[in-house]
Structure formats: structure tokens, C-alpha cells
Design an enzyme around this catalytic site. Structure first.
Site, mmCIF file in Angstrom:
data_model
loop_
_atom_site.group_PDB
_atom_site.id
_atom_site.type_symbol
_atom_site.label_atom_id
_atom_site.label_comp_id
_atom_site.label_asym_id
_atom_site.label_seq_id
_atom_site.Cartn_x
_atom_site.Cartn_y
_atom_site.Cartn_z
ATOM 1 N N SER A 291 0.830 -1.202 0.000
ATOM 2 C CA SER A 291 0.000 0.000 0.000
ATOM 3 C C SER A 291 0.871 1.261 0.000
ATOM 4 O O SER A 291 1.631 1.480 -0.931
ATOM 5 C CB SER A 291 -0.971 -0.034 1.180
ATOM 6 N N ASP A 317 0.168 -4.386 -3.809
ATOM 7 C CA ASP A 317 -1.010 -3.516 -3.893
ATOM 8 C C ASP A 317 -0.653 -2.063 -3.587
ATOM 9 O O ASP A 317 -1.203 -1.442 -2.673
ATOM 10 C CB ASP A 317 -2.090 -4.001 -2.912
ATOM 11 N N HIS A 413 -7.677 -5.448 -0.500
ATOM 12 C CA HIS A 413 -6.456 -4.737 -0.120
ATOM 13 C C HIS A 413 -5.769 -5.350 1.096
ATOM 14 O O HIS A 413 -4.541 -5.413 1.166
ATOM 15 C CB HIS A 413 -6.786 -3.267 0.138
#
Length: 505
Positions: A291, A317, A413
């Protein structure tokens, strides 16, 4: 067990794993940007110490401290209050939940064991133990020496993360023969972190929201995305400090590091004396993150070898909004060697007019010239505008380096973190995940293992071809909702990887 929270699985690789929790003062304390905290009138982004948990291959023949590191930072009440503020929940409710499910949650390994010796491939048994002595391992016919070094992986967490939020990924990679340094960022991106001063005092770093900030006279307020750029600068400086720490261990300064360490709850660090010359700090250093940590990884790789020794990167991600976008390869003005940043401020990815600082006073270019692996969640690939940003970053990898962009079908996620593993299996579908937690972890680790070992196109996952239509991410009919209002998902077997970009630049 299982109704409220699961225990973390043991790691599956051939090496036993241990941890070491370290917090040391940085050489030059400093602040980043001009933002102040309204509550204290002090700099919002202040770097005084660096905090890291090391996951590393351990000698199975020797004991460590006999302690296992907690998954949730202690004191538990303080951590619960931080999460309550982050989640906007009542503190008593989060505290009760943490005491109910988090008090006994620990990593599945003993801390502070001595570092293992590298094993030759034919010496590893099915039980994950070496048939050779841990002190005279033979690798490729030579006694352990230069080849007895373990490659280094530095891991950066995402928003609301900590140094243990991704312990399963870090531990699995360590069990395959890597030293993983998981940073806890003090940039206000985590729910709570505690900075320990040399005088025994503590400073609490909470999650920072725009309403928590103010700017001194003469300085214009930053937008939320501009503040993220300042956070990126601090993160890169923290990574530099981690590399300095690892170099000290590799230089034989382990005893001094143990003495300076401000985190000794899980061991005194006696094993660190044996780390001299055992870390590959040159040939196989990898930057990885999830992230916002994926964005951090991309920015570190852009800074290049003149600032950092990273030879490859893994972005899980990645959240692309804070990343200055690469020019589109289809644009007439595109140049693979361009270091300029778009000044377009429309859409969901407002770009600063200059690149973020690399933490050492310089500006970060936009080109990446080392191998890069990006694994998206299904949710982020179906987010078409975001996918396009990530795709352009991966396509901009140059220098003949290999790059991959793929999607884990059925994932969301948080599928890359420990959280789905801890939740009862019946809760994950309610969160939107179609892939079982353990399958998601194993597939991500398998792909990363192929990448780290250099298998490239010969790997089962990395060797897949890009199917027609997949370079654009979602195909027609994927994403959004159908006529009955039912969510459309990605095609493909749940838990498989769908390839979007593969091969050399």
C-alpha cells in the site's frame, strides 16, 4: 480458537525463524516539512529513532531468549487507544476487544536466537533441517564465508500498519533464507507508535489527519496529498537509517547495537554479535512494501543506486495516489529517461510540481532501472483509474530490467496483511474477499519467492504469459455491477494470478 481470532501459522520454509526487536537513535534527528501538530505545536514529522523488527533464519540447535514477540505493541491499552482514534471508535470498546483477542497473540517464533548458517540446497530435508553442522555448512564446495551471507529485504508497511502487521509475509520470506527488516514508520501513517528517548521518556505518534495539523506563519497549508509527499520523504530517511543499522551489524558492531537498543522486552540481543559479515548488503538487497509502503518502495527505487543499494523491488497492492505519476509511454512527450514530474492536478492523483525528496536532500527521479514485481489485489485492479497509474509506473521500468504486474484473483487490499489470517474464515467473505486467507498468503509468498530467487520467466507464476486484454487490467464485464445490482468480479480461478505485464523492459 477460530470463533474470535486464529493464531498465526508457523512459517513453511526450510529455515527456522527468529525475531529481534530494535530501536536505536538516528545519527541526525530532524523534522520534515513545516507542518505542526495542533496539540503540541511541535513538528508533525520528527525523526529521532528508527524502530524495526528483524525476521531472520535462525540456528535451530541453539536457544534464544525463550520469549515470543507480541503481535500487538505493548502496553496493550495504549495501542488500543491509538486504534480507537484511528478507527473513530470508543476507546473502551477497542480496549475490551484487544484484551479479549489480542492479549495472548504472539508471533510463532522464539526471539533472539543466533543467526543460522546458509544451507546448500541438497542439505535441506523435508522437515526443514540441515544435515550438516550449523557451523561448517558447505555451499557449492566452499566453507561458509562470503556465500554464508543472507540477502537483505527491507519492508515498509501501509497506512494503519505497524512493523508486525505483515509478520506472516516477513516470516515466510525469512524462512526461505532472507533477513527481513520490517520498519515501523513514525510518520503518522500508523495507528500508534511509541518513540523511546534516551532518557527513558516516550513520545506517542498517533495517526495524523489533516485536521490535526497547522502551519507556522509564512508557510502555506499543504493539501492532504502534499503532506503524503512529506511523509514519503521521512519514510525514505527512515529506510536510510535502517540500512545504516544493518551495515553496523554486518561490520561486527552487534554488541554495541544491542547495548544501544531501547527495545529489550524480548531479548538482550546477545545473538547480534554473530552477524559480522553475514548480511549481503551489496548484491541482493531488496526493497518491499504494501500500500503506502508500496509507494515508498517505488520512490526508493526511483532514487537509484547513488542513494540506496536496492537491486530490486516488490510492491504489494501499491497505493498510487502519493506517487508522482510516470509519463505515459503513449504520450508524444514520453521519454524513458525523463525525470520530470507532471504538473497536472486534476483527478484523484494530484502531482506535486517537483519530486519528493529522497530523504538525503536530493530530488527523486521517476525512472526505475532494477527488476520490479507488483502484485495487485482484485479490488485495486478493478479500480480502473488507479490501475492505469500503477501500470504506467511498471511500464516505465527501463534499463532492460524485468518487471511484472499481476493480480491475485479474489483478493482485497488487506489480503496481503496478517488480518485475514487472524479473522475467522466466515468473516473474510463479509469483508469482500473471495480467496481463503492462507491461500492468498501462500500465492503471494510463492510469487515473491520466485522473484527473489531470480527464477524469472521459468517460475510457475512469473512464467505466465499475458493473455489478450489483460494488459488493460479488467476486461469488459468485470467490475461495477450488473443489471441486478450484483457486483461483477474478475474472471479466473480464485487464488490464481492474472498477468498484466511480464518480461524485460
Amino acid at each position: 480458537m477460530g470463533l474470535i481470532v486464529n493464531s498465526l501459522p508457523k512459517y513453511s520454509g526450510p529455515y527456522l525463524v527468529a525475531t529481534a526487536d530494535l530501536e536505536l537513535a538516528v545519527a541526525t534527528p530532524r523534522s520534515f516539512g513545516h507542518a505542526l501538530l495542533k496539540s503540541t505545536k511541535r513538528p508533525a514529522l520528527q525523526l529521532d529513532t528508527v524502530l524495526v523488527t528483524l525476521f531472520y533464519p535462525a540456528d535451530s540447535t541453539q536457544r534464544g531468549s525463550g520469549k515470543r514477540q507480541h503481535w500487538l505493541q505493548r502496553p496493550l491499552g495504549q495501542t488500543a487507544e491509538g486504534y480507537a482514534r484511528f478507527l473513530g471508535q470508543k476507546p473502551w470498546l477497542v480496549k475490551a476487544l484487544f484484551w479479549l483477542v489480542g492479549a495472548g497473540m504472539r508471533l510463532p517464533v522464539q526471539a533472539d536466537r543466533p543467526l543460522a548458517s546458509r544451507k546448500a540446497e541438497d542439505e535441506v530435508t523435508n522437515e526443514g533441517r540441515s544435515t550438516a553442522s550449523s557451523h561448517d555448512t558447505v555451499v557449492d564446495g566452499a566453507l561458509a564465508g562470503e556465500k554464508d551471507r543472507f540477502p537483505l529485504v527491507v519492508f515498509s508497511h501501509g497506512l494503519s500498519g505497524t512493523r508486525t502487521t505483515y509478520s506472516q509475509w516477513c516470516g515466510e520470506i525469512a524462512s526461505k533464507g532472507y533477513i527481513v527488516a520490517a520498519i515501523e514508520h513514525r510518520d503518522g501513517s500508523g495507528p500508534v507508535s511509541v518513540v523511546r528517548s534516551g532518557d527513558g521518556k516516550e513520545r506517542i505518534v498517533d495517526y495524523i489527519r489533516p485536521e490535526h495539523l497547522e502551519w507556522p506563519s509564512g508557510h502555506s497549508p499543504q493539501s492532504a496529498m502534499q503532506f503524503r509527499s512529506s511523509q514519503l520523504s521521512m519514510r525514505l530517511a527512515e529506510i536510510s537509517s535502517v540500512l545504516t543499522l544493518m551495515q553496523r551489524l554486518n561490520d561486527g558492531d552487534g554488541a554495541a547495537v544491542a547495548k544501544e537498543n531501547r527495545r529489550k522486552e524480548y531479548g538482550e540481543g546477545k545473538s547480534l554479535e554473530g552477524w559480522k559479515g553475514r548480511i549481503d548488503m551489496e548484491k541482493e538487497v531488496t526493497m518491499a512494501g504494501h500500500s503506502f509502503g508500496g509507494a515508498t518502495t517505488i520512490q526508493v527505487l526511483r532514487a537509484g543506486a547513488t542513494q540506496y543499494p536496492f537491486k530490486r523491488g516488490i510492491a504489494l497492492d501499491p497505493w498510487a495516489d502519493p506517487i508522482p505519476p510516470a509519463p505515459s509511454p503513449s504520450s508524444p512527450s514520453f521519454s524513458p529517461l525523463s525525470a520530470s514530474v507532471s504538473t497536472n492536478t486534476t483527478g484523484s492523483n494530484p502531482a506535486p510540481t517537483t519530486s519528493p525528496s529522497n530523504g538525503n536532500g536530493g530530488k527523486v527521479p521517476l525512472d526505475i532501472n532494477v527488476p520490479l514485481l507488483v502484485i495487485n489485489s482484485e479490488a485495486f485492479t478493478l479500480w480502473r483509474q488507479h490501475y492505469s497509474l500503477v501500470r504506467d509506473i511498471v511500464k516505465a521500468v527501463g534499463g532492460g530490467a524485468e518487471r511484472w504486474l499481476m493480480t491475485l484473483v479474489g483478493s482485497i487490499h488487506i489480503s496481503f496483511s496478517d488480518l485475514p489470517l487472524l479473522l475467522p474464515s466466515y468473516l473474510n467473505p463479509r469483508a469482500g474477499s473471495r480467496v481463503p486467507a492462507r491461500l492468498a498468503t501462500s500465492r503471494v509468498v510463492e510469487a515473491c519467492g520466485e522473484f527473489l530467487s531470480g527464477q524469472g520467466t521459468s517460475g510457475e507464476i512469473l512464467g505466465q504469459r499475458v493473455k489478450e486484454g489483460d494488459e488493460d487490467g479488467a476486461r469488459d464485464g468485470e467490475g461495477g455491477k450488473d443489471a441486478e445490482g450484483k457486483k461483477r468480479v474478475m474472471q479466473g480461478e480464485v487464488g490464481s494470478m492474472r498477468m498484466h505485464i511480464a518480461g524485460r523492459a
